[in-house]
Design a protein around this motif. Structure first.
Motif, PDB file in Angstrom:
ATOM      1  N   ASN A 264      39.346  35.511  30.259  1.00 47.74           N
ATOM      2  CA  ASN A 264      39.063  36.482  31.319  1.00 47.74           C
ATOM      3  C   ASN A 264      39.965  36.245  32.520  1.00 47.74           C
ATOM      4  O   ASN A 264      40.462  37.188  33.142  1.00 47.74           O
ATOM      5  CB  ASN A 264      37.600  36.414  31.742  1.00 47.74           C
ATOM      6  CG  ASN A 264      36.667  36.969  30.704  1.00 47.74           C
ATOM      7  OD1 ASN A 264      37.093  37.669  29.790  1.00 47.74           O
ATOM      8  ND2 ASN A 264      35.397  36.640  30.829  1.00 47.74           N
TER       9      ASN A 264
ATOM     10  N   PHE B 293      36.402  33.509  37.858  1.00 48.22           N
ATOM     11  CA  PHE B 293      36.361  34.245  36.598  1.00 48.22           C
ATOM     12  C   PHE B 293      35.211  33.683  35.776  1.00 48.22           C
ATOM     13  O   PHE B 293      35.068  32.473  35.659  1.00 48.22           O
ATOM     14  CB  PHE B 293      37.676  34.101  35.841  1.00 48.22           C
ATOM     15  CG  PHE B 293      38.876  34.437  36.692  1.00 48.22           C
ATOM     16  CD1 PHE B 293      39.267  35.742  36.874  1.00 48.22           C
ATOM     17  CD2 PHE B 293      39.591  33.425  37.321  1.00 48.22           C
ATOM     18  CE1 PHE B 293      40.360  36.045  37.666  1.00 48.22           C
ATOM     19  CE2 PHE B 293      40.682  33.724  38.103  1.00 48.22           C
ATOM     20  CZ  PHE B 293      41.070  35.044  38.283  1.00 48.22           C
TER      21      PHE B 293
ATOM     22  N   SER C 107      36.281  31.928  26.573  1.00 49.40           N
ATOM     23  CA  SER C 107      36.168  33.319  27.005  1.00 49.40           C
ATOM     24  C   SER C 107      36.418  33.447  28.507  1.00 49.40           C
ATOM     25  O   SER C 107      37.110  34.367  28.950  1.00 49.40           O
ATOM     26  CB  SER C 107      34.788  33.861  26.656  1.00 49.40           C
ATOM     27  OG  SER C 107      34.655  35.179  27.113  1.00 49.40           O
TER      28      SER C 107
ATOM     29  N   TYR D 298      43.518  37.388  31.537  1.00 44.12           N
ATOM     30  CA  TYR D 298      43.614  38.852  31.438  1.00 44.12           C
ATOM     31  C   TYR D 298      43.558  39.507  32.821  1.00 44.12           C
ATOM     32  O   TYR D 298      44.392  40.360  33.151  1.00 44.12           O
ATOM     33  CB  TYR D 298      42.492  39.376  30.550  1.00 44.12           C
ATOM     34  CG  TYR D 298      42.438  40.877  30.485  1.00 44.12           C
ATOM     35  CD1 TYR D 298      43.355  41.588  29.723  1.00 44.12           C
ATOM     36  CD2 TYR D 298      41.474  41.588  31.195  1.00 44.12           C
ATOM     37  CE1 TYR D 298      43.319  42.965  29.663  1.00 44.12           C
ATOM     38  CE2 TYR D 298      41.428  42.966  31.143  1.00 44.12           C
ATOM     39  CZ  TYR D 298      42.346  43.655  30.382  1.00 44.12           C
ATOM     40  OH  TYR D 298      42.319  45.015  30.332  1.00 44.12           O
ATOM     41  N   LEU D 299      42.587  39.102  33.635  1.00 41.47           N
ATOM     42  CA  LEU D 299      42.433  39.725  34.956  1.00 41.47           C
ATOM     43  C   LEU D 299      43.599  39.410  35.883  1.00 41.47           C
ATOM     44  O   LEU D 299      43.978  40.229  36.716  1.00 41.47           O
ATOM     45  CB  LEU D 299      41.120  39.294  35.599  1.00 41.47           C
ATOM     46  CG  LEU D 299      39.868  39.915  34.994  1.00 41.47           C
ATOM     47  CD1 LEU D 299      38.624  39.307  35.583  1.00 41.47           C
ATOM     48  CD2 LEU D 299      39.874  41.417  35.201  1.00 41.47           C
TER      49      LEU D 299
ATOM     50  N   ALA E 204      32.250  34.030  32.317  1.00 40.76           N
ATOM     51  CA  ALA E 204      31.888  34.536  30.988  1.00 40.76           C
ATOM     52  C   ALA E 204      30.429  34.184  30.746  1.00 40.76           C
ATOM     53  O   ALA E 204      29.942  33.144  31.214  1.00 40.76           O
ATOM     54  CB  ALA E 204      32.768  33.911  29.918  1.00 40.76           C
TER      55      ALA E 204
END
Length: 172
Positions: free
Chosen positions: A62, A8, A58, A65-66, A10
């Motif tokens: 991410n 993941f 961030s 969230y993912l 950012a």
């Protein structure tokens, strides 16, 4: 069965800091756990540290969230900073007035900061072995005595010893 670990990331593009200065902070957090990396950045006295912390948070969000969106089972506590780089962005060319009507040119550098986090691989086949059990399983090897070659010493002249007063009296 090989499970592919997700990564993941950012990005923060066009940041007003030179990539060289950003790399100083990014090198501190590479390979560390996310919790430890956040603590490290929080106590770093560099101007770019708050920006790096923002990008790291961030990337963490991410991942969170993912994992919820795609139904992945990601343990947020098990994440680590896999990659943290600062690439060079476009340079802003500027001119500074100089004496006698001249002008000095200089460049303001921009950076693209990219941080990616991934989950550490966990091996489920961890075995704990007692020290006594491992010593009993492997017999200790006896070391063969090592013979050192005697170095030849050159004969050194000894200074003439002073005769004691008892020997002087016996001679007379």
């Amino acid at each position: 069965m090989q499970l592919d670990t997700r990564e993941f990331r950012a990005e923060a593009k066009f940041q007003r800091v030179s990539p060289q200065k950003a790399r100083l902070v990014l090198d501190l957090i590479k390979g560390r756990g996310v919790e430890e990396a956040l603590n490290t950045v929080a106590f770093t006295k560099k101007a770019v540290a708050p920006l790096v912390e923002k990008v790291l948070r961030s990337a963490l969000q991410n991942a969170n969230y993912l994992s919820q969106e795609q139904g992945l089972d990601v343990d947020v506590d098990n994440l680590y900073v896999k990659n943290a780089i600062a690439n060079e962005g476009p340079r802003m060319k500027r001119i500074r007035p100089a004496p006698m009507g001249r002008a000095y040119r200089y460049q303001r550098r921009l950076a693209h900061i990219v941080i990616s986090v991934a989950e550490r691989k966990q091996d489920g086949l961890v075995q704990t072995v007692d020290a006594e059990a491992s010593a009993a399983a492997k017999p200790a090897k006896k070391k063969a005595p090592v013979k050192k070659a005697a170095a030849k010493k050159t004969a050194t002249k000894k200074p003439a010893a002073k005769k004691s007063p008892a020997k002087k009296a016996a001679k007379k």
